[in-house]
Design a protein around this motif. Structure first.
Motif, mmCIF file in Angstrom:
data_model
loop_
_atom_site.group_PDB
_atom_site.id
_atom_site.type_symbol
_atom_site.label_atom_id
_atom_site.label_comp_id
_atom_site.label_asym_id
_atom_site.label_seq_id
_atom_site.Cartn_x
_atom_site.Cartn_y
_atom_site.Cartn_z
ATOM 1 N N GLU A 76 0.496 -0.214 -14.163
ATOM 2 C CA GLU A 76 -0.390 -1.267 -13.654
ATOM 3 C C GLU A 76 -1.839 -0.949 -14.020
ATOM 4 N N ASP A 82 -3.395 -7.497 -16.733
ATOM 5 C CA ASP A 82 -2.885 -7.768 -15.377
ATOM 6 C C ASP A 82 -1.458 -8.308 -15.402
ATOM 7 N N GLN A 85 2.592 -6.272 -12.031
ATOM 8 C CA GLN A 85 2.243 -6.689 -10.669
ATOM 9 C C GLN A 85 3.213 -6.075 -9.658
#
Ligand code: SF4
Ligand code: SF4
Length: 289
Positions: A76, A82, A85
């Motif tokens: 992460e 991004d 998650q």
């Protein structure tokens, strides 16, 4: 073998219906390639029987095996997009955010991240209702790299046209002037620019004509649905005259077209429409270099 591409710079101008009818006009001496892989629809009117289907892979797909993951969070932290998650206590990779750089694999100390080829769609090879053959492809929604898929459709269609010793390959090119269009125009002998009789149709087709000049591809124009916007029709005629670009003809707006499509029939299969198309198609054939 001559390769003829139909393009319009936008969707809905009528390039698919015209290119299919042109293919029918040439009878069995041509093969059809639908390169509009984001919205392939020629098969709906033309396909007789599916002969084969090949999966298309592009790039890599990454996923986390939650049974192996020790939730250290390194992946992460490493991911710049991004895409990793933590959802309800489990690390997951969002395929729509993942850019496929592979750097999360490098930081996972327990080999919990796997990499596999990314399935993006299929390439189809079929027989047609006109005793010919066609290739087309469908890209999975949300996937990109349609340029590569168009390249593969073209490659398969070119090889088969050569193998069958056919005289023509007819290409239904995708809209726009981006990578998929460029891939569909590779080594074509003639570009048939289908201009819809509308302001937007003309604006998009103009960019296409400029591109054909830059790529040194001979172009010929068909004004489709002529009469819908007489100002546009006049502007197109004047431009073609000024730039000595041949006009193969005009196909007037005709409500019979909608009836033919609703019945899943080609425009060419209507006696009335065929009369309108015949001189236009003859002119296209005559300007082939
Ligand atoms: S492959 Fe790259 S972009 Fe995709 S999740 Fe891993 S680090 Fe993020
Ligand atoms: S780096 Fe590996 S162990 Fe750590 S959270 Fe990511 S997948 Fe799990």
């Amino acid at each position: 073998m001559k390769k003829i591409a139909f393009a319009s710079g936008k969707g809905g101008a009528g390039k698919t219906t015209l290119s299919l009818s042109f293919h029918a006009f040439l009878k069995e001496s041509s093969l059809f390639a639908d390169c509009d892989v984001d919205a392939a629809d020629a098969f709906l009117l033309m396909e007789k029987e599916l002969v084969s289907k090949e999966p298309f892979y592009s790039g890599k797909r990454y996923s986390i095996d939650s049974a192996l993951c020790v939730q250290c969070g390194s992946c992460e932290a490493r991911c710049s997009f991004d895409a990793v998650q933590l959802i309800e206590g489990t690390y997951r990779i969002d395929p729509f955010r993942c850019e496929g750089c592979g750097s999360c694999i490098d930081v996972c100390g327990v080999n919990a991240i796997t990499e596999e080829n990314n399935y993006c769609g299929d390439i189809y090879y079929s027989t047609t209702k006109k005793n010919s053959e066609m290739f087309y492809a469908c890209l999975t929604p949300g996937e990109d790299n349609s340029g590569k898929l168009v390249h593969l459709v073209r490659k398969a269609a070119d090889a088969r046209t050569k193998e069958l010793d056919l005289d023509y390959l007819i290409i239904d090119a995708p809209p726009g002037i981006g990578c998929p269009l460029m891939a569909s125009l590779t080594s074509v002998d003639l570009l048939v620019v289908v201009i819809e009789s509308s302001k937007q149709g003309w604006a998009d087709a103009l960019r296409l004509l400029e591109l054909s000049q830059k790529m040194s591809i001979s172009a010929v124009v068909i004004i489709n649905k002529s009469g819908l916007n007489t100002e546009t029709d006049a502007a197109v005629r004047a431009f073609l005259n000024e730039h000595t670009i041949p006009l193969a003809g005009e196909v007037p707006f005709n409500e019979k077209v909608i009836a033919q499509l609703n019945n899943k029939e080609l425009l060419w299969d209507s006696e009335d429409l065929q009369k309108e198309l015949l001189p236009v198609f003859r002119n296209v054939k005559d300007v082939l270099p």
